[in-house]
Design a protein around this motif. Sequence first.
Motif, PDB file in Angstrom:
ATOM      1  N   GLN A   1       0.415  -4.133  -9.505  1.00 61.44           N
ATOM      2  CA  GLN A   1       0.716  -4.662  -8.108  1.00 61.44           C
ATOM      3  C   GLN A   1      -0.087  -5.968  -7.796  1.00 61.44           C
ATOM      4  O   GLN A   1      -1.248  -5.751  -7.465  1.00 61.44           O
ATOM      5  CB  GLN A   1       0.888  -4.009  -7.012  1.00 61.44           C
ATOM      6  CG  GLN A   1       1.154  -4.379  -5.740  1.00 61.44           C
ATOM      7  CD  GLN A   1       0.103  -4.528  -4.609  1.00 61.44           C
ATOM      8  OE1 GLN A   1      -0.546  -3.754  -4.432  1.00 61.44           O
ATOM      9  NE2 GLN A   1       0.025  -5.631  -3.881  1.00 61.44           N
ATOM     10  N   ALA A   2       0.323  -7.115  -8.025  1.00 66.11           N
ATOM     11  CA  ALA A   2      -0.361  -8.460  -7.769  1.00 66.11           C
ATOM     12  C   ALA A   2       0.064  -8.847  -6.524  1.00 66.11           C
ATOM     13  O   ALA A   2       1.346  -8.789  -5.626  1.00 66.11           O
ATOM     14  CB  ALA A   2       0.432  -9.370  -8.886  1.00 66.11           C
ATOM     15  N   GLU A   3      -1.022  -9.467  -5.868  1.00 63.72           N
ATOM     16  CA  GLU A   3      -1.036  -9.912  -4.398  1.00 63.72           C
ATOM     17  C   GLU A   3      -1.794 -10.992  -4.420  1.00 63.72           C
ATOM     18  O   GLU A   3      -2.152 -11.632  -5.227  1.00 63.72           O
ATOM     19  CB  GLU A   3      -1.695  -8.825  -3.494  1.00 63.72           C
ATOM     20  CG  GLU A   3      -2.945  -8.433  -3.921  1.00 63.72           C
ATOM     21  CD  GLU A   3      -3.172  -7.046  -3.190  1.00 63.72           C
ATOM     22  OE1 GLU A   3      -2.567  -5.857  -3.169  1.00 63.72           O
ATOM     23  OE2 GLU A   3      -4.261  -6.872  -2.515  1.00 63.72           O
TER      24      GLU A   3
ATOM     25  N   TYR B   1       0.861  -1.044   0.035  1.00 64.45           N
ATOM     26  CA  TYR B   1      -0.112   0.014  -0.068  1.00 64.45           C
ATOM     27  C   TYR B   1       0.920   1.332  -0.021  1.00 64.45           C
ATOM     28  O   TYR B   1       0.502   2.244  -0.800  1.00 64.45           O
ATOM     29  CB  TYR B   1      -0.991   0.028   1.223  1.00 64.45           C
ATOM     30  CG  TYR B   1      -1.591   1.470   1.381  1.00 64.45           C
ATOM     31  CD1 TYR B   1      -3.031   1.649   0.749  1.00 64.45           C
ATOM     32  CD2 TYR B   1      -1.220   2.139   2.120  1.00 64.45           C
ATOM     33  CE1 TYR B   1      -3.553   2.551   1.004  1.00 64.45           C
ATOM     34  CE2 TYR B   1      -1.755   3.552   2.439  1.00 64.45           C
ATOM     35  CZ  TYR B   1      -3.091   3.343   1.842  1.00 64.45           C
ATOM     36  OH  TYR B   1      -3.752   4.899   2.013  1.00 64.45           O
TER      37      TYR B   1
ATOM     38  N   LYS C   1       4.167   9.692   4.565  1.00 58.33           N
ATOM     39  CA  LYS C   1       2.968  10.164   4.118  1.00 58.33           C
ATOM     40  C   LYS C   1       1.827   9.023   4.045  1.00 58.33           C
ATOM     41  O   LYS C   1       0.884   9.260   4.777  1.00 58.33           O
ATOM     42  CB  LYS C   1       2.811  10.975   2.860  1.00 58.33           C
ATOM     43  CG  LYS C   1       1.925  11.501   2.492  1.00 58.33           C
ATOM     44  CD  LYS C   1       2.098  12.467   1.224  1.00 58.33           C
ATOM     45  CE  LYS C   1       0.908  12.443   0.305  1.00 58.33           C
ATOM     46  NZ  LYS C   1       1.356  12.703  -1.016  1.00 58.33           N
TER      47      LYS C   1
ATOM     48  N   ARG D   1      -6.528   5.799  10.744  1.00 57.72           N
ATOM     49  CA  ARG D   1      -7.640   5.335  11.157  1.00 57.72           C
ATOM     50  C   ARG D   1      -7.407   4.761  12.714  1.00 57.72           C
ATOM     51  O   ARG D   1      -8.519   4.514  13.625  1.00 57.72           O
ATOM     52  CB  ARG D   1      -8.276   4.108  10.404  1.00 57.72           C
ATOM     53  CG  ARG D   1      -9.661   3.633  10.517  1.00 57.72           C
ATOM     54  CD  ARG D   1     -10.191   3.061   9.302  1.00 57.72           C
ATOM     55  NE  ARG D   1      -8.883   2.047   8.972  1.00 57.72           N
ATOM     56  CZ  ARG D   1      -9.200   0.768   8.786  1.00 57.72           C
ATOM     57  NH1 ARG D   1     -10.416   0.453   8.721  1.00 57.72           N
ATOM     58  NH2 ARG D   1      -8.460  -0.023   8.256  1.00 57.72           N
TER      59      ARG D   1
ATOM     60  N   LEU E   1       2.268   6.040  -7.389  1.00 62.46           N
ATOM     61  CA  LEU E   1       1.251   6.801  -7.799  1.00 62.46           C
ATOM     62  C   LEU E   1       1.423   8.425  -7.623  1.00 62.46           C
ATOM     63  O   LEU E   1       1.456   9.186  -8.718  1.00 62.46           O
ATOM     64  CB  LEU E   1      -0.035   6.479  -7.233  1.00 62.46           C
ATOM     65  CG  LEU E   1      -1.438   6.781  -8.029  1.00 62.46           C
ATOM     66  CD1 LEU E   1      -1.397   5.717  -9.095  1.00 62.46           C
ATOM     67  CD2 LEU E   1      -2.362   6.646  -6.870  1.00 62.46           C
ATOM     68  N   ASP E   2       2.101   8.833  -6.527  1.00 60.13           N
ATOM     69  CA  ASP E   2       2.304   9.999  -6.288  1.00 60.13           C
ATOM     70  C   ASP E   2       3.330  10.671  -7.200  1.00 60.13           C
ATOM     71  O   ASP E   2       3.230  12.081  -7.721  1.00 60.13           O
ATOM     72  CB  ASP E   2       2.897  10.443  -4.945  1.00 60.13           C
ATOM     73  CG  ASP E   2       1.661  10.457  -3.925  1.00 60.13           C
ATOM     74  OD1 ASP E   2       0.752  10.411  -4.196  1.00 60.13           O
ATOM     75  OD2 ASP E   2       1.854  10.449  -2.530  1.00 60.13           O
ATOM     76  N   ALA E   3       4.200   9.791  -7.553  1.00 60.38           N
ATOM     77  CA  ALA E   3       5.343  10.379  -8.285  1.00 60.38           C
ATOM     78  C   ALA E   3       4.985  10.432  -9.683  1.00 60.38           C
ATOM     79  O   ALA E   3       5.751  10.615 -10.847  1.00 60.38           O
ATOM     80  CB  ALA E   3       6.483   9.256  -8.251  1.00 60.38           C
TER      81      ALA E   3
ATOM     82  N   ASP F   1       2.919   1.490  -3.520  1.00 61.44           N
ATOM     83  CA  ASP F   1       1.833   1.944  -4.381  1.00 61.44           C
ATOM     84  C   ASP F   1       1.487   3.223  -4.462  1.00 61.44           C
ATOM     85  O   ASP F   1       1.786   3.966  -5.507  1.00 61.44           O
ATOM     86  CB  ASP F   1       0.576   1.250  -4.337  1.00 61.44           C
ATOM     87  CG  ASP F   1       0.429  -0.267  -4.685  1.00 61.44           C
ATOM     88  OD1 ASP F   1       1.570  -1.149  -4.990  1.00 61.44           O
ATOM     89  OD2 ASP F   1      -0.466  -1.109  -4.309  1.00 61.44           O
ATOM     90  N   ASN F   2       1.457   3.836  -3.368  1.00 56.46           N
ATOM     91  CA  ASN F   2       0.759   5.342  -3.441  1.00 56.46           C
ATOM     92  C   ASN F   2       1.929   6.136  -3.425  1.00 56.46           C
ATOM     93  O   ASN F   2       1.829   7.313  -4.322  1.00 56.46           O
ATOM     94  CB  ASN F   2       0.082   5.566  -1.847  1.00 56.46           C
ATOM     95  CG  ASN F   2      -1.139   5.196  -2.093  1.00 56.46           C
ATOM     96  OD1 ASN F   2      -2.176   5.632  -2.624  1.00 56.46           O
ATOM     97  ND2 ASN F   2      -1.593   4.078  -1.306  1.00 56.46           N
TER      98      ASN F   2
ATOM     99  N   HIS G   1      -4.268 -13.477  -2.074  1.00 56.21           N
ATOM    100  CA  HIS G   1      -5.541 -13.477  -1.036  1.00 56.21           C
ATOM    101  C   HIS G   1      -5.924 -14.944  -1.035  1.00 56.21           C
ATOM    102  O   HIS G   1      -5.268 -15.781  -1.700  1.00 56.21           O
ATOM    103  CB  HIS G   1      -6.611 -12.700  -1.876  1.00 56.21           C
ATOM    104  CG  HIS G   1      -6.475 -11.268  -2.020  1.00 56.21           C
ATOM    105  ND1 HIS G   1      -7.647 -10.477  -2.115  1.00 56.21           N
ATOM    106  CD2 HIS G   1      -5.328 -10.527  -1.935  1.00 56.21           C
ATOM    107  CE1 HIS G   1      -7.139  -9.205  -2.086  1.00 56.21           C
ATOM    108  NE2 HIS G   1      -5.809  -9.080  -2.176  1.00 56.21           N
TER     109      HIS G   1
ATOM    110  N   GLY H   1      -1.073   7.402   6.306  1.00 61.32           N
ATOM    111  CA  GLY H   1      -2.419   7.323   5.742  1.00 61.32           C
ATOM    112  C   GLY H   1      -3.069   6.048   6.110  1.00 61.32           C
ATOM    113  O   GLY H   1      -4.068   5.728   6.379  1.00 61.32           O
ATOM    114  N   LEU H   2      -2.001   5.006   6.106  1.00 60.13           N
ATOM    115  CA  LEU H   2      -2.276   3.549   6.479  1.00 60.13           C
ATOM    116  C   LEU H   2      -2.974   3.425   7.837  1.00 60.13           C
ATOM    117  O   LEU H   2      -3.933   2.651   8.046  1.00 60.13           O
ATOM    118  CB  LEU H   2      -1.098   2.658   6.237  1.00 60.13           C
ATOM    119  CG  LEU H   2      -1.178   1.287   6.276  1.00 60.13           C
ATOM    120  CD1 LEU H   2      -2.172   0.584   5.308  1.00 60.13           C
ATOM    121  CD2 LEU H   2       0.059   0.566   6.001  1.00 60.13           C
TER     122      LEU H   2
END
Lengths: 557, 256
Positions: free
Chosen positions: B35-37, B20, B161, B169, B27-29, B23-24, B39, B165-166
């Motif tokens: 991104q394969a994960e 996470y 950053k 919460r 993305l910001d850049a 990835d972010n 489950h 965010g992660l």
Amino acid sequence: MKSFPKSGLFQARMTADDGGAVVSQYLGVDMSQEVLLGDEAIGLGAIDAGISGVYAYPGTPSTEIFEFVDRRTKKAGDVHAFWSTNEKVAYEEALGMSWAGRRALVCMKHVGLNVAADAFMNSAVTGTNGGLVLAVADDPGMHSSQNEQDSRYYAQFALIPCLEPKDQQECYEMMFEAFQLSEDLQVPVMIRLVTRIAHSRSAVTTRERRPQNPLRPAKDIHKWTLLPSNARVQYAHLAGKQPEFLRLSEESSHNELKLRGKRGVITCGITENYLLENLPEDHEFSMLSLRQYPIPTEKVRKLVDHVEEILVVEDGYPLVESSLRGLFGLDGVRVRGRLSGELPRTGELNPDLVRQGLGLGERSSAHDPSEEIAKRPPMLCKGCPHDDSFKALTAALSEFEEPQVFSDIGCYTLAALPPLEAIHSCVAMGASIGMAAGAAHAGYHPAVCAIGDSTFAHGGIPPLLSAVQQNIAITVLVLDNDTVGMTGTQRSMATGSTLDRIIEGSGVDPEHIRIIEPLPRKHEENVQVFREELHYKGPSVIIARRPCIEAIKHGVH
Amino acid sequence: MEKNIILAGVGGQGILSVAYVLDNAALDAGYHFKQAEVHGMSQRGGAVQSNLRYADHPIHSDLIPRGEADLILAVEPLEVMRYWHYLKPEGWVVSSAIPYVNIPDYPEMEKLLGELSAFPNIILVDSARLARAAGNMRSQNMVVIGAASILLDFTPEQLLKHVEGLFARKGEKIVAVNRKAFELGRRAAEFFRSLVTSGIDNGQALQLSSALVPESLDALQAPGWADTLKARPEVLEEIAAAGEKVSAGDFARFRA
């Protein structure tokens, strides 16, 4: 480059509390970007294509489609989203939504379609009213499944169109097309995914949401009433649509033919990426990328006429390869693929296997570990109630010679592995009870089976009814952990008092419905309960009731 | 520009949280990324990996081909072995040195660390000790991403950053713990690399950086330690005997 394509107007962001989905901030135009799993892109595509309902039973790798739609529409409450008891129920509910004129998405894993097959096959014959799209996620390589069946055969079998996205963006886009096709052609449309696209994230550009359909129930009653006289008409009608489906495939921009050199490759869906990963941009292969079925015969013919050999790359069964090969092969063109041995006959494909299939040398790597690496298989969580249930069952069974236990599909299937090694079968949802009954018919005793609460609701009730009616001596252990554990603690349809009443209602003698609490400190008394019921010469049910610790941890239900 | 990263660990160690954050940042850049994960079944204590790719051009495969990974980022040392053949010859490994033993045939630790340490492009960190110092053993994944940050295309702030965010919460305290875990991991990696470039081998560099007070690790002190260690290899045992109280700044004390 430091700015996103589409001119840096976008700022996409995954939000942690949306499980990886994204809130986008977009400046000015009606388009935005989100970071989505393939599954989530399917879900968002369906929402934006104007569905009124989503239907599913959890199953890896399809689960996140439903979960995304549910999460995303919960607040507005404008899309019906509630887990179904099994895939057949899900499919029928979706068909009913379609009958009523509204759009429905139904999603499942590949083996779930076996369960839904009755409704699915016949829905192609009835046809649809509101758009009906089936998103089915296959699991090549069996990451989390019992087989690697290829759902494209089902689409072919049912005579309906099938779309197979190659990336997350196409997952999203194709939902619009699939619903449009379904409404234009009046048949259900299949979207086929594989694990590797279902569970991979990328940025997806989204567009404006389409309004939902109004309630507009079907009026043509004969079409929906498949009495033989009507069904013959409907089936002929479906057969008559086939040239139109083929024409659409021929004209589809998803089926791209690029003629270059004398070596040809046909890719299907995601495998285009595995091919391109291995080729320079100015490669000399002639390529046909297939992402819409039925197979576009004219495009294939053009490729065949142009090349001397064709490698067919399919992440699944060799459907296109065997069609191309026929019984006797193609005159003048060598067809290669999974059937010829250039690619492995079974298992998931990847860039390395495709590279091998192309005859390119292996890439060098930093290090090849000298010895085989210790495997780390999945296992039951520490403190899992199933652990205590099976310890007690195994202890009670120790008085019998080489006892075997039929089991089912869920976390508890892990009890087959060390250290428990307590179960000895896993075939299909609900199969444990029917198989135990069959073994009992054959004289096997004790015929014991173990099944989870959600799997029982899904497929365990009919075989229990049969066993009770026959008064056959089976011992059914229902592992009631109040959730669907393996797929991420979704809602179970038959847990607690609901489960108890179903079992009572099936006619099992109340004296032989026993409820135990699987805890280490209750081991001895639980073993005693199992012992008593193993000696009973009729159907008995032991409910081992304790909530899943993962579900407790995550505060679900 | 293209970067391929294999994230590896055991189900429950927080591999997807590492994904996470990366990835972010990608993305910001403004990079393309896939991104394969994993489950489903494997998440129950099994081996878990994620293939993360970002580039300034569109990416084809969700899976990284053999020999194409620039970095293996592992929260568990045995898991490096499982994916090592994916690494480019000149690629890097950043791994926790702390085993997660939930299988009966887990290899001998000495042998495993020996094989890892023999690889030149590796950074090993005692993620458990650093996470404990940060305030929560569950933050080992953030220790490792902090350690890897010295090799990534992002500044610590660009990554932090999204660490924030992660965990936002879960409250400020958890955010602070994970920030600290990241920072301790980064400093441990800098210290480790500084020892190695001063002529200490990977195995000893791990031992020394694991023995000093986590908060005190400072790459500037590493050359001093390297000299001490070269002159008196027994210093490692002396530090171990002294417990956790030895700080990175104390190297002069052990010189003679």
